[in-house]
Motif scaffolding. Structure first.
Motif, PDB file in Angstrom:
ATOM      1  N   ILE B  21       0.695  -0.952   0.533  1.00 49.08           N
ATOM      2  CA  ILE B  21      -0.055  -0.052   0.115  1.00 49.08           C
ATOM      3  C   ILE B  21       0.830   1.694   0.301  1.00 49.08           C
ATOM      4  O   ILE B  21       0.387   2.233  -0.911  1.00 49.08           O
ATOM      5  N   LEU B  29      -0.860   8.597   0.130  1.00 47.92           N
ATOM      6  CA  LEU B  29      -0.254   8.888   1.827  1.00 47.92           C
ATOM      7  C   LEU B  29       1.034   9.668   2.517  1.00 47.92           C
ATOM      8  O   LEU B  29       0.470  10.749   2.838  1.00 47.92           O
ATOM      9  N   ALA B 132      -8.246  -2.176  12.379  1.00 44.60           N
ATOM     10  CA  ALA B 132      -8.361  -1.413  11.973  1.00 44.60           C
ATOM     11  C   ALA B 132      -9.522   0.126  12.830  1.00 44.60           C
ATOM     12  O   ALA B 132      -9.445   1.488  12.173  1.00 44.60           O
ATOM     13  N   VAL B 133      -9.634  -0.851  13.299  1.00 45.02           N
ATOM     14  CA  VAL B 133     -10.868  -0.110  14.529  1.00 45.02           C
ATOM     15  C   VAL B 133     -10.453   1.051  15.043  1.00 45.02           C
ATOM     16  O   VAL B 133      -9.325   0.915  16.083  1.00 45.02           O
ATOM     17  N   PRO B 134     -10.549   2.112  14.679  1.00 40.43           N
ATOM     18  CA  PRO B 134      -9.132   3.682  16.037  1.00 40.43           C
ATOM     19  C   PRO B 134     -10.104   3.830  16.976  1.00 40.43           C
ATOM     20  O   PRO B 134     -10.267   4.703  17.778  1.00 40.43           O
ATOM     21  N   ALA B 300     -13.103  -4.528  10.879  1.00 41.82           N
ATOM     22  CA  ALA B 300     -12.283  -5.712  11.331  1.00 41.82           C
ATOM     23  C   ALA B 300     -11.142  -6.214  11.697  1.00 41.82           C
ATOM     24  O   ALA B 300     -10.508  -5.075  12.126  1.00 41.82           O
ATOM     25  N   ALA B 305      -5.179  -6.943   5.266  1.00 43.81           N
ATOM     26  CA  ALA B 305      -5.104  -5.026   4.891  1.00 43.81           C
ATOM     27  C   ALA B 305      -5.959  -4.477   5.781  1.00 43.81           C
ATOM     28  O   ALA B 305      -5.530  -3.375   6.136  1.00 43.81           O
ATOM     29  N   PRO B 306      -6.866  -4.436   6.708  1.00 43.28           N
ATOM     30  CA  PRO B 306      -7.486  -4.052   8.136  1.00 43.28           C
ATOM     31  C   PRO B 306      -6.307  -3.453   8.810  1.00 43.28           C
ATOM     32  O   PRO B 306      -6.286  -2.442   9.140  1.00 43.28           O
ATOM     33  N   SER B 309      -3.689  -0.828   7.023  1.00 45.33           N
ATOM     34  CA  SER B 309      -4.886   0.378   6.879  1.00 45.33           C
ATOM     35  C   SER B 309      -4.567   0.906   8.355  1.00 45.33           C
ATOM     36  O   SER B 309      -3.882   2.406   8.876  1.00 45.33           O
ATOM     37  N   LEU B 312      -0.677   2.042   8.816  1.00 42.72           N
ATOM     38  CA  LEU B 312      -0.434   3.662   8.056  1.00 42.72           C
ATOM     39  C   LEU B 312      -1.101   4.435   8.527  1.00 42.72           C
ATOM     40  O   LEU B 312      -0.204   5.713   8.167  1.00 42.72           O
ATOM     41  N   SER B 313      -2.247   4.385   9.056  1.00 38.70           N
ATOM     42  CA  SER B 313      -2.580   5.517   9.713  1.00 38.70           C
ATOM     43  C   SER B 313      -1.443   6.575  10.547  1.00 38.70           C
ATOM     44  O   SER B 313      -1.388   7.364  10.835  1.00 38.70           O
ATOM     45  N   VAL B 316       0.882   7.524   8.752  1.00 37.32           N
ATOM     46  CA  VAL B 316       1.029   9.305   8.235  1.00 37.32           C
ATOM     47  C   VAL B 316       1.283   9.862   9.410  1.00 37.32           C
ATOM     48  O   VAL B 316       1.827  11.097   9.535  1.00 37.32           O
TER      49      VAL B 316
END
Lengths: 430, 430
Positions: B21, B29, B132-134, B300, B305-306, B309, B312-313, B316
């Motif tokens: 990604i 990104l 990925a659940v923040p 998820a 991938a999740p 994610s 990568l957040s 960033v």
């Protein structure tokens, strides 16, 4: 710890809760911010009113002075002016601004963001969308590593409460609105809520964040819930759907160009969809993302304490940055996607028609769809009572553009066999 | 734009997705970070393996070099060592560390956080809890203005999938585990998941954030799902409950002192509770807060991938701080609440007993509860088949301490009229 002076503009339902919690939980909030939070002034319209829990010496009607004496300004006056000017003034002085003002943000967001960037100031607005549900943080920060494809939200608690009461009590729209007003969920003039403008402002804010593109409330085609009848809701339920007022923002490919499709409208949501189960005055936002898949945020969307919670989280973040460096995330508009023309947005519709019993009504309706190039997924004819001269047809279409749907509806409206187009509703699948 | 060099430690399921990604979405990104993200090195154990989509020139087994050459280090090796040492080394060099390593965080979080603070470095770990659940962002930042009273989460997708299959298919634990393994939801050695250790690590991390107190995995009493039978699930459903493995962390007042009660255990959740509807490998966390009320995050919880994610957040956010100032939120431990002694934690239990049909079994059981000082909410005696000498009693208690419950269970275990304590499960109300 460094001191951060906080000026509060507005001491209504939310503002007074913010002042109360800031006082009661001062030690905890200060610890979390790493800065000593001090309320330095409170600007109100009517200084003669007693404000319980707020030191009278802090109260003034001088907005400018409150801004000047503060490091961080909380704007909770609501409405366009003087809120917009006050925020601009604060940002132009390099101050941190925390606001819950969705109307100003959805109409003048770029102006505020540019002022923040130009003067190394910070702009926070978690409270502007869905109360304490941290979807602004979610989109602005916690999902910055992902690519958002769709935002679908129940972002107006008033209309969700009304639709919910119509569903569970079988009430008419007018009855449910009355109860919502009696309970304080709806205002005396409920138009901002029931006509969808509040949801449209939030839709614009969410879409801006999700798609890194400037989106204004003027970009959001909006339809409220005032035409929804108890019959619409009952027939939806029989077909396996709940009626929800949804704010929608979606990345679409139209004419080979990536665009943003927007809208606020009453929508049929399958009962198996997580949004179908969001009841009462709650809010929920479902994000469909490229890598994380589907995420949902859920919680109280309004009310003094939940909104104050969101405001104070922004205050802690903002005060932390004032004391220790850094600033709020800057406006992210690099993608600059075009807004899809409303007529080109694709959707599936469910259309309820009152037609003549005369043989040929069904055939004529189906022919109109065929000639309009819209594929019909199903036609149902629910049993009717004693009206021998009239039948109901419920047509579910496959996806087509709004222009195509509108053309067919215009043809049907002219047909002598169609007595009435009783209801037209968008359908959300999956 | 300033360049931020990224070193990746580990290129397994999540690491390879992160690399992919980071390459495919590099422009987006980088725009969001306001910094040019450049993958500068990838450390792997086996350099001979081909890694699709990763420049072979970047691949090395020299962890130290990858750290030295990077501004930001992503640790995705998993396990205790060398992950812990690598993160410490990076933080001691003032680098930003992004990790998904819940095991190291739950055991050595304070050490890492202290290194980050001492060297003005940053530590991010969104991927460590619920993919990925923040929820890490949620607790660490977006709810900093509120007071968290309870965290209740389905934070292990493997066990949720197994319990879900047992519920919907009527399968035994062994059957459901086998299917989970075949589908890749459970590992060949499933013990970290099914015995609750993975959930316990996440519980410790969530509790640390929610209560501004250091909590280690050693503080979390843990019980897995290996003893759950199809009968437990069926009887729960008949009584209106779903069986869920919950991570629980709650602010409690015991002996006049505010404390944190912790636990991971299979729990009966009313079917009306939002967590009861979380199916399959999904995760959800419900937060009960002082001002915002109940909030739920859903999505998820695992998968390449999740999790990428979430990583990568953090990348960033971290790269943004490297380029423009500021750092990750510092460890917040000002509250420093004591951990409640497990024996003093209050709960309601549902206990299933196989008892002799002999008159007096029910009376004796009720008497044991009375003498133990635990109030019985209900006793049910479901109809049994042809076993004439045996009956089943299901006792639901009101809230009592674990010590009280244990004392009564010890008395019952000794009673000749009680053949077997078939199941003991905590009940979550409301």
């Amino acid at each position: 710890m460094k001191e951060v002076r906080i000026g509060l503009l507005g001491a209504g339902t939310v503002g007074s809760q913010v002042a109360r919690i800031l006082s009661e939980q001062n030690r905890e909030l200060s610890e979390r911010a790493g800065a000593n939070l001090v309320l330095s002034g409170v600007a109100v319209r009517d200084v003669s009113k007693t404000r319980e829990g707020i030191d009278p010496a802090l109260i003034t009607d001088d907005i400018e002075r409150v801004i000047q004496e503060a490091d961080l300004v909380i704007e909770l006056m609501g409405g366009m002016e003087p809120a917009r000017s006050a925020m601009l003034a604060a940002l132009n002085q390099g101050k941190t601004v925390v606001t819950g003002n969705k109307a100003v943000l959805a109409a003048h967001g770029p102006e505020l963001n540019e002022a923040a960037e130009a003067h190394d100031a910070s702009l926070y607005f978690e409270a502007a969308v869905a109360g304490a549900v941290p979807v602004v943080y979610g989109l602005r920060e916690s999902l910055a590593g992902d690519r958002i494809n769709q935002v679908l939200g129940i972002v107006n608690g008033t209309t969700n409460f009304i639709l919910d009461q119509m569903t569970t009590q079988g009430w008419s729209y007018e009855q449910a609105l009355k109860v919502a007003q009696d309970l304080g969920y709806a205002e005396a003039d409920p138009s901002a809520d029931v006509e969808g403008h509040d949801a449209a402002a939030k839709c614009a804010i969410l879409a801006s964040l999700a798609f890194h593109t400037r989106v204004s409330i003027a970009d959001v085609p909006t339809k409220g819930i005032t035409d929804i009848t108890a019959e619409d809701i009952e027939q939806a339920r029989e077909a396996g759907y709940a009626v929800k007022l949804l704010a929608k923002a979606q990345r679409v490919l139209v004419d080979g160009v990536e665009q943003i499709a927007l809208g606020v409208e009453p929508t049929l949501v399958p009962l198996t969809h997580p949004l179908a189960g969001i009841n009462g005055p709650y809010n929920a936002i479902v994000l469909e993302t490229e890598f994380a898949g589907r995420l949902m945020f859920y919680g109280a969307g309004a009310g003094g304490a939940p909104t104050a919670s969101a405001v104070l989280s922004d205050v802690v973040a903002g005060a932390g940055h004032i004391a220790h460096g850094g600033h709020a995330p800057r406006e992210s508009v690099y993608a600059d996607l075009p807004i899809c023309e409303p007529g080109k947005v694709l959707s599936s519709l469910q259309v309820r028609l009152e037609v003549s019993q005369q043989i040929g009504a069904l055939a004529q309706v189906v022919q109109a769809y065929q000639e309009g190039g819209v594929s019909v997924a199903s036609v149902r004819q629910p049993p009717v009572g004693d009206q021998e001269d009239q039948a109901t047809l419920i047509i579910s279409t496959h996806r087509a553009t709004k222009n195509q749907h509108d053309d067919i509806l215009a043809v049907l409206a002219k047909s002598p066999l169609v007595h009435k187009i009783a209801s037209v509703m968008s359908v959300e699948e999956g």
